[in-house]
Every structure is written in C-alpha cells, then in structure tokens.
Design a protein around this motif. Structure first.
Motif, PDB file in Angstrom:
ATOM      1  N   UNK A  60       0.814  -1.212   0.000  1.00  0.00           N
ATOM      2  CA  UNK A  60       0.000   0.000   0.000  1.00  0.00           C
ATOM      3  C   UNK A  60       0.851   1.266   0.000  1.00  0.00           C
ATOM      4  N   UNK A  61       2.196   1.085  -0.108  1.00  0.00           N
ATOM      5  CA  UNK A  61       3.062   2.255  -0.164  1.00  0.00           C
ATOM      6  C   UNK A  61       4.355   1.914  -0.893  1.00  0.00           C
ATOM      7  N   UNK A  62       5.030   2.984  -1.313  1.00  0.00           N
ATOM      8  CA  UNK A  62       6.303   2.849  -2.014  1.00  0.00           C
ATOM      9  C   UNK A  62       7.136   4.088  -1.716  1.00  0.00           C
ATOM     10  N   UNK A  63       8.454   3.922  -1.656  1.00  0.00           N
ATOM     11  CA  UNK A  63       9.384   5.032  -1.470  1.00  0.00           C
ATOM     12  C   UNK A  63      10.098   5.281  -2.797  1.00  0.00           C
ATOM     13  N   UNK A  64      10.721   6.436  -2.906  1.00  0.00           N
ATOM     14  CA  UNK A  64      11.469   6.778  -4.113  1.00  0.00           C
ATOM     15  C   UNK A  64      12.476   5.665  -4.404  1.00  0.00           C
ATOM     16  N   UNK A  65      12.504   5.230  -5.640  1.00  0.00           N
ATOM     17  CA  UNK A  65      13.379   4.146  -6.065  1.00  0.00           C
ATOM     18  C   UNK A  65      12.712   2.784  -6.033  1.00  0.00           C
ATOM     19  N   UNK A  66      11.531   2.706  -5.421  1.00  0.00           N
ATOM     20  CA  UNK A  66      10.819   1.435  -5.323  1.00  0.00           C
ATOM     21  C   UNK A  66       9.872   1.219  -6.485  1.00  0.00           C
ATOM     22  N   UNK A  67       9.458  -0.030  -6.657  1.00  0.00           N
ATOM     23  CA  UNK A  67       8.526  -0.417  -7.723  1.00  0.00           C
ATOM     24  C   UNK A  67       7.271  -1.024  -7.123  1.00  0.00           C
ATOM     25  N   UNK A  68       6.155  -0.784  -7.779  1.00  0.00           N
ATOM     26  CA  UNK A  68       4.898  -1.456  -7.477  1.00  0.00           C
ATOM     27  C   UNK A  68       4.356  -2.050  -8.764  1.00  0.00           C
ATOM     28  N   UNK A  69       3.655  -3.172  -8.640  1.00  0.00           N
ATOM     29  CA  UNK A  69       3.048  -3.845  -9.783  1.00  0.00           C
ATOM     30  C   UNK A  69       1.547  -3.907  -9.540  1.00  0.00           C
ATOM     31  N   UNK A  70       0.788  -3.405 -10.485  1.00  0.00           N
ATOM     32  CA  UNK A  70      -0.665  -3.421 -10.394  1.00  0.00           C
ATOM     33  C   UNK A  70      -1.155  -4.552 -11.287  1.00  0.00           C
ATOM     34  N   UNK A  71      -1.821  -5.525 -10.680  1.00  0.00           N
ATOM     35  CA  UNK A  71      -2.276  -6.719 -11.382  1.00  0.00           C
ATOM     36  C   UNK A  71      -3.795  -6.783 -11.351  1.00  0.00           C
ATOM     37  N   UNK A  72      -4.374  -7.266 -12.419  1.00  0.00           N
ATOM     38  CA  UNK A  72      -5.830  -7.430 -12.495  1.00  0.00           C
ATOM     39  C   UNK A  72      -6.146  -8.893 -12.789  1.00  0.00           C
ATOM     40  N   UNK A  73      -7.156  -9.400 -12.095  1.00  0.00           N
ATOM     41  CA  UNK A  73      -7.596 -10.778 -12.252  1.00  0.00           C
ATOM     42  C   UNK A  73      -9.085 -10.780 -12.561  1.00  0.00           C
ATOM     43  N   UNK A  74      -9.542 -11.845 -13.194  1.00  0.00           N
ATOM     44  CA  UNK A  74     -10.975 -11.969 -13.450  1.00  0.00           C
ATOM     45  C   UNK A  74     -11.362 -13.432 -13.435  1.00  0.00           C
ATOM     46  N   UNK A  75     -12.663 -13.647 -13.253  1.00  0.00           N
ATOM     47  CA  UNK A  75     -13.170 -15.008 -13.212  1.00  0.00           C
ATOM     48  C   UNK A  75     -14.542 -15.068 -13.863  1.00  0.00           C
ATOM     49  N   UNK A  76     -14.750 -16.127 -14.596  1.00  0.00           N
ATOM     50  CA  UNK A  76     -16.008 -16.456 -15.247  1.00  0.00           C
ATOM     51  C   UNK A  76     -16.442 -15.463 -16.331  1.00  0.00           C
ATOM     52  N   UNK A  77     -15.530 -15.161 -17.269  1.00  0.00           N
ATOM     53  CA  UNK A  77     -15.967 -14.353 -18.401  1.00  0.00           C
ATOM     54  C   UNK A  77     -16.920 -15.173 -19.259  1.00  0.00           C
ATOM     55  N   UNK A  78     -17.889 -14.519 -19.851  1.00  0.00           N
ATOM     56  CA  UNK A  78     -18.832 -15.239 -20.706  1.00  0.00           C
ATOM     57  C   UNK A  78     -18.178 -15.537 -22.053  1.00  0.00           C
ATOM     58  N   UNK A  79     -18.399 -16.749 -22.531  1.00  0.00           N
ATOM     59  CA  UNK A  79     -17.861 -17.166 -23.825  1.00  0.00           C
ATOM     60  C   UNK A  79     -18.916 -16.956 -24.898  1.00  0.00           C
ATOM     61  N   UNK A  80     -18.479 -16.540 -26.089  1.00  0.00           N
ATOM     62  CA  UNK A  80     -19.421 -16.452 -27.203  1.00  0.00           C
ATOM     63  C   UNK A  80     -19.548 -17.839 -27.842  1.00  0.00           C
ATOM     64  N   UNK A  81     -20.281 -17.939 -28.942  1.00  0.00           N
ATOM     65  CA  UNK A  81     -20.534 -19.228 -29.598  1.00  0.00           C
ATOM     66  C   UNK A  81     -19.256 -19.919 -30.032  1.00  0.00           C
ATOM     67  N   UNK A  82     -18.207 -19.152 -30.301  1.00  0.00           N
ATOM     68  CA  UNK A  82     -16.932 -19.721 -30.748  1.00  0.00           C
ATOM     69  C   UNK A  82     -15.987 -20.013 -29.582  1.00  0.00           C
TER      70      UNK A  82
END
Length: 173
Positions: free
Chosen positions: A68-90
C-alpha cells in the motif's frame, strides 16, 4: 507519465493460459467486485517475483504480498484478475478495460480506454481465476508527487454486458 511501464501488459500476454489460470478465489485485500457470476479484482504488490508466484505449480494457491506504499526508487506492480468471463458461440472471451492513474491532486497521469484485458479463445474452465493482459509497473522517481495515488480499472465483459469498476490506492512516501 514515464514511470508507468505498460510492458507488464505485454508480459501478461505472453503467459500461457495454463499458467495464467488458477482455481483459487480472488486475492484477499484486493479491490474485488462481482456482478452475478463474473468477478474481477485489482491488487498492488511490490514483489518483483509476482509472475513466478502466479505460475506456481497446479494445485498451489498463489500468495501475493499486497503493498500500500512505495518510497522513491521502489517499484509497485498493479495486477488485475478476473473469473467467469462469458464465452461467445466460438468459445471466445471479450473482456476489455479502461485504465486510469491519478496523481494525489486528482489529475490524471494515464487514461486509456478499451484495452484488451482478456480476449482469447478459452479452452479451460471459465470459472477459474485468470490474470488480465493489462497491468502496469510503477517506479517511484525523485520529484514524483507524494501522497495517495489512485489506480482505477473498469472491466467490461462485453459478451455478458457487465461492467465492474475497480479502484486501488497506494501511498508514495
């Protein structure tokens, strides 16, 4: 904004679906929303080994260390996840995202629309948790505004007609 590296999106696109899907629940402590059976989650970690954690052997649940925090010189990675996307006919998913990043004063440093978050032919169970192909890396540089930064991602499952607004924050000290 220079410090946001969208190469993370490219890394996620290179992950094979077998390694990019887990049977676990969404990570605790993350910005998670659901509408019916579709859910999405946004989390921030400082762990540079987040990808190895995600690619843990089948049956092992990834354990992301949230930041939830970072100092100068540090890195953060923002990740996104998902579950149960709807599938089309293909058997195709069509999940797209809008991504914005706001400075502590509310001005936008990034504002992207209609990014392909998860557009693929899905051969595994849609109810698994999948890593989005959109994410970013933040490197705190000298002169960056200190305070609370906000990352907003709006996830659109176009096949399902569902939109989930997600938001996460971190403090630059």
């Amino acid at each position: 904004m220079k410090k946001f590296v969208r190469a993370l999106a490219t890394l996620a696109l290179l992950l094979p679906l077998g390694a990019g899907a887990q049977n676990s629940l969404m990570p605790e402590g993350s910005a998670t929303k659901a509408d019916g059976d579709f859910s999405a989650s946004l989390l921030i970690t400082a762990d540079p080994n987040w990808q190895q954690e995600w690619e843990a052997p089948k049956g092992e649940v990834p354990n992301f260390r949230l930041a939830d925090s970072v100092a100068v010189g540090g890195d953060l990675y923002v990740l996104a996840f998902l579950s149960n996307p709807k599938l089309d006919e293909a058997g195709m998913t069509n999940v797209r995202c809008d991504l914005k990043v706001a400075h502590p004063d509310g001005t936008l440093s990034s504002n992207d629309h209609d990014l392909p978050c998860f557009v693929t032919r899905l051969e595994s169970d849609p109810k698994r948790v999948y890593l989005s192909s959109v994410g970013l890396k933040f490197t705190a540089e000298e002169g960056d505004a200190q305070g609370t930064w906000t990352v907003g991602m709006t996830v659109h499952d176009k096949n399902r007609g569902v939109t989930l607004p997600l938001e996460a924050t971190f403090e630059l000290r």
